[in-house]
Design an enzyme around this catalytic site. Structure first.
Site, PDB file in Angstrom:
ATOM      1  N   HIS A 189     -20.793 -14.675 -31.195  1.00 37.86           N
ATOM      2  CA  HIS A 189     -20.524 -13.246 -31.367  1.00 37.86           C
ATOM      3  C   HIS A 189     -21.784 -12.421 -31.267  1.00 37.86           C
ATOM      4  CE1 HIS A 189     -16.548 -11.911 -31.952  1.00 37.86           C
ATOM      5  NE2 HIS A 189     -16.237 -12.971 -32.664  1.00 37.86           N
ATOM      6  N   GLU A 432      -9.028 -24.468  -9.922  1.00 31.63           N
ATOM      7  CA  GLU A 432     -10.136 -25.043 -10.673  1.00 31.63           C
ATOM      8  C   GLU A 432     -10.383 -26.493 -10.300  1.00 31.63           C
ATOM      9  OE1 GLU A 432     -10.277 -23.090 -14.794  1.00 31.63           O
ATOM     10  OE2 GLU A 432      -8.178 -23.683 -14.626  1.00 31.63           O
ATOM     11  N   ASP A 456     -14.811 -24.049 -14.003  1.00 31.38           N
ATOM     12  CA  ASP A 456     -14.298 -25.414 -13.935  1.00 31.38           C
ATOM     13  C   ASP A 456     -14.438 -26.002 -12.543  1.00 31.38           C
ATOM     14  OD1 ASP A 456     -13.457 -26.399 -16.450  1.00 31.38           O
ATOM     15  OD2 ASP A 456     -11.912 -24.850 -16.491  1.00 31.38           O
ATOM     16  N   CYS A 503     -12.590 -15.430 -11.185  1.00 32.43           N
ATOM     17  CA  CYS A 503     -12.741 -14.995 -12.575  1.00 32.43           C
ATOM     18  C   CYS A 503     -13.706 -15.876 -13.373  1.00 32.43           C
ATOM     19  CB  CYS A 503     -11.389 -14.923 -13.273  1.00 32.43           C
ATOM     20  SG  CYS A 503     -10.558 -16.505 -13.379  1.00 32.43           S
TER      21      CYS A 503
HETATM   22  C1  PEP Z   1     -13.037 -20.932 -15.201  1.00 26.78           C
HETATM   23  O1  PEP Z   1     -12.863 -22.132 -15.358  1.00 26.78           O
HETATM   24  O2  PEP Z   1     -13.774 -20.439 -14.322  1.00 26.78           O
HETATM   25  C2  PEP Z   1     -12.385 -19.951 -16.094  1.00 26.78           C
HETATM   26  C3  PEP Z   1     -12.482 -18.655 -15.866  1.00 26.78           C
HETATM   27  O3  PEP Z   1     -11.713 -20.425 -17.162  1.00 26.78           O
HETATM   28  P1  PEP Z   1     -12.413 -20.953 -18.504  1.00 26.78           P
HETATM   29  O4  PEP Z   1     -13.863 -20.519 -18.457  1.00 26.78           O
HETATM   30  O5  PEP Z   1     -11.643 -20.324 -19.598  1.00 26.78           O
HETATM   31  O6  PEP Z   1     -12.225 -22.430 -18.383  1.00 26.78           O
HETATM   32 MG    MG Z   2     -11.278 -22.890 -16.582  1.00 27.92          MG
END
Ligand code: PEP
Ligand code: MG
Length: 583
Positions: A189, A432, A456, A503
């Site tokens: 945080h 992923e 991932d 993302c």
């Molecule tokens: C990713 O794997 O890029 C993703 C956005 O999901 P997380 O970071 O929550 O695994």
């Molecule tokens: Mg992920």
């Protein structure tokens, strides 16, 4: 010079102010039986004073900084009155005749060893919230004054083992120029707050509390992740200049909030936010995001004592949708397992958790909550003023995609039969897994959109656990094989006219963004704090330039070459952003 990890970019110069541990010497005295009741009373009084502090802080931070930053104090109040937390303390006092102070000490060490065993960074870092609450309680018991009250005036650099959320948030009126911590990671945080307030911060600088004393001049370089203690005159001047540039840059970037997100040659780009909570949704709006590209729903589950039921989920999704920019939200179904475990699912330790029973694989075997989640999302979408999308993580095969589609169809039919409204949602896959990347053309048959989860995807492509410090240097988003895979996936989606977003963390980082734009990506989803930077970058970039840079970058054989080349390119395309550019 000391090396750490840059967790919030920028440069700061100031005098050190060290925050040392309060809990050095626990009390060992045992209570007489006749004292127990009075000690319980002392604890309850301290607890209520602490709650009053937290409410006052919440109101103050909310009006001075923002509701997002203030929400953490609500969490602290719930920790304070958490039945498990309270009953443990009472047990130490009543059954073991410990003083309230000593009970707090025991409680904290219990929580510390409990949290140390979890592999989930997010949960591990929640320990700092527990510590914060315990310190506050302890302060009231011993009537220690607020540790912040003796801060010197002028720009200061806070140096602490670990900075507690309340300490960061209450620093509003003081001139905190930078933060250095011995512990803590980029998802703590404190790091999130430091980033959202634009305070340069470096964490993981072991033993620094032993090397600096109050008043020492120090430099925090959040781009490079290092700290300079007692710089010589020349170094100090150089960094002060960088600091001034950093301030000017922050001011200029904040102003681009209302500018359109378009490239230099006028092509519209979509800048979306990654969020975990309602507070983040509000931050996304404040930063000028046009929607939410990734709502990680697991935090809703991780912070709940058991599985949140359909009505609770519905209320949570409705609230997030209501607070999100343009009410556009992409909701990701539960992504548990791997590094995120929740006790009530009875998760077993596995030799290879990231390749094991995680994410969609786990969800398929828990239709009771997976089905409920789908129903709650469909119901929330029904009344939404903006488009709601539903996205499934870690999809590996076409069969899995067909299976989720038919689950959604069944849920829609059931809702209609029950007389409940189900909204229309686009269905997407999170890309992923390398297998899905390779056969993306097949998978596209069953999806309305794709979101590349590069965090991932990169770890799987490189076969290197992103959380394992021994190998995570291999998790390079600019590695040539990663660029090849990304460019193929983006090209295929564009050819088949399926919307594609990215993302992962690389969407908020200038070097990869230039390359992704060159590959034809037009939609990026990132931490709200990075949106102004990425908007600024793209507003100075043309498609032709990005394509040319990509062509050259793809000719390199090593990550290091790509990285060096991209650092030069950022310096050329958006020279001012150099201060915010990190490897
Ligand atoms: C990713 O794997 O890029 C993703 C956005 O999901 P997380 O970071 O929550 O695994
Ligand atoms: Mg992920």
């Amino acid at each position: 010079m000391r090396k750490g990890i840059g967790v919030s970019p920028g440069v700061a110069v100031g005098s050190a102010y060290c925050i040392h541990e309060i809990f050095l010497n626990p009390e060992t005295r045992e209570l007489e039986p006749s004292e127990v009741l009075a000690e319980l009373g002392r604890y309850e009084l301290a607890r209520d004073q602490t709650a009053a502090d937290l409410r006052a802080l919440k109101a103050k931070v909310s009006s001075q900084v923002g509701e997002a930053e203030a929400s953490i104090f609500g969490v602290h109040e719930s920790i304070l009155y958490d039945p498990a937390f309270e009953s443990k303390l009472r047990q130490w006092i009543v059954d073991r005749h410990q003083t309230a102070q000593s009970a707090l000490h025991h409680l904290l060490s219990d929580y510390t060893s409990l949290f140390a065993r979890t592999k989930d960074d997010y949960l591990r870092e929640r320990l700092s919230d527990v510590r914060d609450v315990v310190l506050r309680l302890s302060g009231h018991l011993s009537q220690v004054l607020d540790p912040n009250s003796s801060l010197p005036t002028g720009p200061i650099i806070l140096v602490a083992d670990e900075l507690l959320p309340s300490q960061v948030a209450t620093l509003g009126e003081r001139q905190i120029a930078g933060i250095v911590t011995q512990a803590g990671g980029s998802t703590s945080h404190a790091a999130i707050l430091a980033r959202s307030r634009g305070i340069p911060a470096v964490s993981g600088v072991r033993g620094i509390l032993k090397q600096v004393t109050n008043g020492d001049l120090i430099v925090v370089d959040g781009r490079e992740g290092h700290v300079v203690i007692l710089p010589d005159a020349e170094t100090e001047t150089a960094y002060r200049k960088l600091q001034r540039e950093f301030f000017d840059l922050k001011g200029a970037l904040a102003e681009n909030r209302d500018l359109p997100a378009v490239s230099a040659d006028g092509l519209p780009v979509e800048l979306l936010a990654n969020i975990n909570s309602v507070a983040d949704a509000k931050a996304a709006k404040a930063m000028g995001a046009s929607g939410v590209g990734l709502f990680r729903t697991e935090y809703l589950f991780l912070t709940h004592p058991n599985v949140p039921d359909e009505e609770e989920q519905l209320a949570a999704y409705r609230e997030v949708i209501a607070e999100s920019p343009n009410h556009r939200v992409t909701i990701r179904t539960l992504d548990l397992g791997g590094d995120k475990t929740i006790p009530y699912l009875g998760h077993n330790r596995e030799a290879n958790p990231f390749m094991g029973w995680r994410s969609i694989r786990l969800s398929f075997e828990h239709p009771e909550f997976f089905g409920t989640q789908i129903r709650a999302v469909l119901r929330a979408a029904a009344g939404s003023a903006g488009p709601v999308r539903l996205m499934f993580p870690m999809i590996t095969t076409l069969e899995e995609m067909r299976r989720v589609r038919s689950m959604v169809r069944r849920a829609q039919t059931r809702l209609h039969q029950e007389g409940l409204r189900a909204g229309k949602v686009a269905i997407g896959l999170m890309l992923e897994v390398p297998a899905a990347a390779i056969s993306i053309d097949n998978l596209l048959e069953e999806v309305d959109f794709v979101s590349i989860g590069s965090n991932d995807l990169v770890q799987y492509l490189m076969a290197a656990d992103r959380d394992n410090p021994r190998v995570n240097h291999l998790c390079q988003p600019l590695a040539p094989p990663v660029l090849r895979v990304l460019s193929r996936v983006i090209a295929t989606c564009n050819e088949m006219q399926k919307p594609v977003t990215l993302c992962g963390e690389m969407a908020g980082s200038p070097r990869p963004v230039v390359l992704l734009f060159g590959m034809g990506l037009r939609s990026f989803s990132m931490s709200p704090a990075f949106i102004p930077t990425i908007k600024d970058l793209l507003r100075q970039l043309t498609v032709a330039k990005a394509e040319e840079v990509l062509r050259r970058a793809m000719e390199f054989k090593t990550t290091q070459q790509v990285d060096r080349y991209m650092a030069q390119q950022i310096a050329e395309i958006a020279p001012k952003l150099k201060l915010l550019d990190t490897a």
